[in-house]
Design a protein around this motif. Sequence first.
Motif, PDB file in Angstrom:
ATOM      1  N   ARG A 147       0.819  -1.210   0.000  1.00 55.97           N
ATOM      2  CA  ARG A 147       0.000   0.000   0.000  1.00 55.97           C
ATOM      3  C   ARG A 147       0.858   1.269   0.000  1.00 55.97           C
ATOM      4  N   LEU A 148       2.184   1.126   0.087  1.00 58.15           N
ATOM      5  CA  LEU A 148       3.058   2.284   0.040  1.00 58.15           C
ATOM      6  C   LEU A 148       3.015   2.925  -1.343  1.00 58.15           C
ATOM      7  N   LEU A 149       3.004   4.237  -1.384  1.00 59.70           N
ATOM      8  CA  LEU A 149       2.999   4.957  -2.650  1.00 59.70           C
ATOM      9  C   LEU A 149       4.404   4.908  -3.231  1.00 59.70           C
ATOM     10  N   ASN A 150       4.570   4.166  -4.320  1.00 53.43           N
ATOM     11  CA  ASN A 150       5.901   4.094  -4.911  1.00 53.43           C
ATOM     12  C   ASN A 150       5.820   3.572  -6.341  1.00 53.43           C
ATOM     13  N   ALA A 151       6.753   4.036  -7.159  1.00 51.87           N
ATOM     14  CA  ALA A 151       6.995   3.518  -8.503  1.00 51.87           C
ATOM     15  C   ALA A 151       8.467   3.739  -8.779  1.00 51.87           C
ATOM     16  N   VAL A 196      10.188  -1.667 -14.935  1.00 56.53           N
ATOM     17  CA  VAL A 196       9.343  -0.634 -14.337  1.00 56.53           C
ATOM     18  C   VAL A 196       8.489  -1.295 -13.263  1.00 56.53           C
ATOM     19  N   GLY A 197       8.576  -0.770 -12.054  1.00 53.06           N
ATOM     20  CA  GLY A 197       7.815  -1.320 -10.938  1.00 53.06           C
ATOM     21  C   GLY A 197       6.780  -0.343 -10.442  1.00 53.06           C
ATOM     22  N   VAL A 198       5.646  -0.881 -10.033  1.00 54.00           N
ATOM     23  CA  VAL A 198       4.547  -0.062  -9.523  1.00 54.00           C
ATOM     24  C   VAL A 198       3.972  -0.744  -8.284  1.00 54.00           C
ATOM     25  N   ASN A 199       3.934  -0.025  -7.184  1.00 55.35           N
ATOM     26  CA  ASN A 199       3.241  -0.512  -6.003  1.00 55.35           C
ATOM     27  C   ASN A 199       1.739  -0.325  -6.178  1.00 55.35           C
ATOM     28  N   ALA A 200       0.966  -1.240  -5.631  1.00 52.74           N
ATOM     29  CA  ALA A 200      -0.491  -1.087  -5.676  1.00 52.74           C
ATOM     30  C   ALA A 200      -0.915   0.225  -5.021  1.00 52.74           C
ATOM     31  N   GLY A 201      -0.131   0.692  -4.054  1.00 53.40           N
ATOM     32  CA  GLY A 201      -0.457   1.934  -3.370  1.00 53.40           C
ATOM     33  C   GLY A 201      -0.467   3.148  -4.275  1.00 53.40           C
ATOM     34  N   LEU A 202       0.220   3.098  -5.414  1.00 54.69           N
ATOM     35  CA  LEU A 202       0.191   4.240  -6.330  1.00 54.69           C
ATOM     36  C   LEU A 202      -1.204   4.418  -6.908  1.00 54.69           C
ATOM     37  N   PHE A 203      -1.889   3.324  -7.209  1.00 55.76           N
ATOM     38  CA  PHE A 203      -3.262   3.433  -7.697  1.00 55.76           C
ATOM     39  C   PHE A 203      -4.149   4.109  -6.652  1.00 55.76           C
ATOM     40  N   ASN A 239      -7.680  -3.709   0.507  1.00 54.62           N
ATOM     41  CA  ASN A 239      -8.676  -3.699   1.592  1.00 54.62           C
ATOM     42  C   ASN A 239      -9.490  -4.990   1.575  1.00 54.62           C
ATOM     43  N   GLN A 240      -8.795  -6.108   1.453  1.00 53.85           N
ATOM     44  CA  GLN A 240      -9.481  -7.393   1.344  1.00 53.85           C
ATOM     45  C   GLN A 240     -10.357  -7.696   2.557  1.00 53.85           C
ATOM     46  N   ASP A 241      -9.908  -7.270   3.727  1.00 56.35           N
ATOM     47  CA  ASP A 241     -10.675  -7.566   4.942  1.00 56.35           C
ATOM     48  C   ASP A 241     -11.842  -6.599   5.147  1.00 56.35           C
ATOM     49  N   THR A 242     -11.758  -5.441   4.515  1.00 50.66           N
ATOM     50  CA  THR A 242     -12.819  -4.435   4.649  1.00 50.66           C
ATOM     51  C   THR A 242     -13.165  -3.891   3.270  1.00 50.66           C
ATOM     52  N   PRO A 243     -13.841  -4.682   2.441  1.00 50.72           N
ATOM     53  CA  PRO A 243     -14.126  -4.248   1.067  1.00 50.72           C
ATOM     54  C   PRO A 243     -14.936  -2.967   0.986  1.00 50.72           C
ATOM     55  N   ALA A 244     -15.734  -2.667   2.012  1.00 51.10           N
ATOM     56  CA  ALA A 244     -16.495  -1.417   1.995  1.00 51.10           C
ATOM     57  C   ALA A 244     -15.564  -0.212   1.964  1.00 51.10           C
ATOM     58  N   GLN A 245     -14.373  -0.359   2.548  1.00 52.96           N
ATOM     59  CA  GLN A 245     -13.408   0.740   2.537  1.00 52.96           C
ATOM     60  C   GLN A 245     -12.932   1.032   1.122  1.00 52.96           C
ATOM     61  N   THR A 303     -16.756  -6.904  -5.481  1.00 53.08           N
ATOM     62  CA  THR A 303     -17.092  -7.118  -4.069  1.00 53.08           C
ATOM     63  C   THR A 303     -18.094  -8.254  -3.919  1.00 53.08           C
ATOM     64  N   ASP A 304     -19.096  -8.284  -4.796  1.00 53.53           N
ATOM     65  CA  ASP A 304     -20.062  -9.386  -4.760  1.00 53.53           C
ATOM     66  C   ASP A 304     -19.361 -10.728  -4.950  1.00 53.53           C
ATOM     67  N   ALA A 305     -18.405 -10.767  -5.862  1.00 55.92           N
ATOM     68  CA  ALA A 305     -17.681 -12.013  -6.093  1.00 55.92           C
ATOM     69  C   ALA A 305     -16.871 -12.418  -4.870  1.00 55.92           C
ATOM     70  N   GLU A 306     -16.253 -11.436  -4.200  1.00 60.12           N
ATOM     71  CA  GLU A 306     -15.506 -11.732  -2.978  1.00 60.12           C
ATOM     72  C   GLU A 306     -16.412 -12.344  -1.923  1.00 60.12           C
ATOM     73  N   LYS A 307     -17.675 -11.960  -1.939  1.00 65.12           N
ATOM     74  CA  LYS A 307     -18.648 -12.477  -0.964  1.00 65.12           C
ATOM     75  C   LYS A 307     -19.410 -13.678  -1.514  1.00 65.12           C
ATOM     76  N   THR A 308     -18.879 -14.270  -2.585  1.00 65.74           N
ATOM     77  CA  THR A 308     -19.420 -15.461  -3.247  1.00 65.74           C
ATOM     78  C   THR A 308     -20.805 -15.245  -3.836  1.00 65.74           C
ATOM     79  N   ARG A 309     -21.174 -14.009  -4.100  1.00 70.92           N
ATOM     80  CA  ARG A 309     -22.428 -13.736  -4.807  1.00 70.92           C
ATOM     81  C   ARG A 309     -22.109 -13.711  -6.310  1.00 70.92           C
ATOM     82  N   TYR A 310     -21.738 -14.862  -6.820  1.00 72.17           N
ATOM     83  CA  TYR A 310     -21.194 -14.949  -8.169  1.00 72.17           C
ATOM     84  C   TYR A 310     -22.209 -14.592  -9.251  1.00 72.17           C
TER      85      TYR A 310
END
Length: 493
Positions: free
Chosen positions: A111-115, A123-130, A297-303, A325-332
């Motif tokens: 989650r760190l802001l970095n590229a 070329v590397g990109v941290n998810a935190g940049l998004f 935010n896998q544990d808190t998808p609402a975030q 999010t629905d898929a994560e909650k198995t509402r496929y």
Amino acid sequence: MMQRSPSFPRRAVRLSRRWLTNAALAVTLGTGVPTAGAQSTYQLPDLGSTSASVTTGDEYRLGRAWLRQFRAQTDQWQDPIAETYVRSMLARLQPYSGANERLVVTLVESRLLNAFAVPGGVVGVNAGLFASAPQEGEFASVLAHELGHLAQRHYARRMERVEQTQLPTMAAMLAGMVIAAGGGGSAGIAAMMGSQAAFVQDQLAYSRRFEQEADRVGLEAMAKAGYDPQAMPEMFRSLQKLAALQGGNPPEFLLTHPVTESRISDTQARANQLPSPAGVIDPTYAMIRARALLMLNQDTPAQAMTVLTQEDPPAAAVRYLQALTDAEKTRYDTALSTLDALAQDYPDLSLIPTTAAEIAYAANRREVALERARRVLRLSPNYYPAQWVQAEALLQMAPERAFGVLRDMSESYPEDPNVFGLLAEAAGRSGRDAWGQLARAEQLQLEGSIDTAIRQLDSAGDAAKRDGDYAMAGRIERRRQDFLGYRETMRNF
């Protein structure tokens, strides 16, 4: 979906004392590994030689070695859709940047802001940049800046500034970047700086000029590629505010790319001289950002939804995140229904039906996933995320056919350890023991585990001889000699 395949477990390896010792020699610079065919792909450098200048070949080979070590030290974010998006953005910017390398993209699960960009084209990109770049232009400005470093060969020019430069010193400098890029924070920077105060001061002054050059090149590339150059000073202002909020612990990107008022003013003045394109509503970036936010935010998808909607994203991106999010909650079924409707609205966005294929696979609907993936591939034959879903589904349903598909993919993506991991599974399930062990060895060496890779090759050679396949045994022996050379390179590195 975005979950990591069981074949690719998370790994977080502590930095060794050798790395920390090497890092003490280093001075950090965010600067960029081509995929130029299998043979040149695997060539690594002899780091014992001395050179008064750094050639492009040196940069290429060091970048390859660095990437393997970096993978061994960091958690990779395996998301074919996000990776393909980043590659496409780089492909759009690169022709106007002057960077000549064929680029390799690595995504970091942080989650760190970095590229960052490493000499030779990594070329590397941290998810935190998004997460920290709400708009596509802001994200593009960071990549354009990194391409500017590559185009201007800042790494080589910095090393030419140092008297009696040696390749091991170059490697040590790159080694220090692992700490910063991988999230080592201020301790990593302190290790890189060491006690060489006078030398560091000179290098920092030099790097400020590099930053200005990279900004200039990046701005021009953005304008010519159709992005709004105003996004770069806007991104810098956002970074400056973030640094102020975080006090003594600024984002990782700012440790190697300090933002000052004069830099913002200079960038703004240059951006004002360049044309800004008319705004076009395209939900693609916001959808990719949604994937990153949900992963973070896998544990808190609402975030993830809260963060996404703060910036007034396109409605399609909100619907896309809801489907994820629905898929994560198995509402496929709900997720697939939403994505099918979105695909009708945006028929040119391959990522939408491919996401549906991912979700079908996650729901163990393998035939459905395969058909959905193939539907995408009929329109976009080289779309890597759909190729990946097809390979995963075939692996479970028809290993023999999966092996053929993955052999082709390994030729197209010789720097992707995940492809070799899946190829190893397909080979094993289709009764190709030697091939499976060879593919696993290739995966291991791409991930920096060279000793384990050599042992795996020895086992592969034994299997080939038991089968009487002496052509394969010869191939494995040639790779073993290559791997022994890699091991020496890694030890020096």
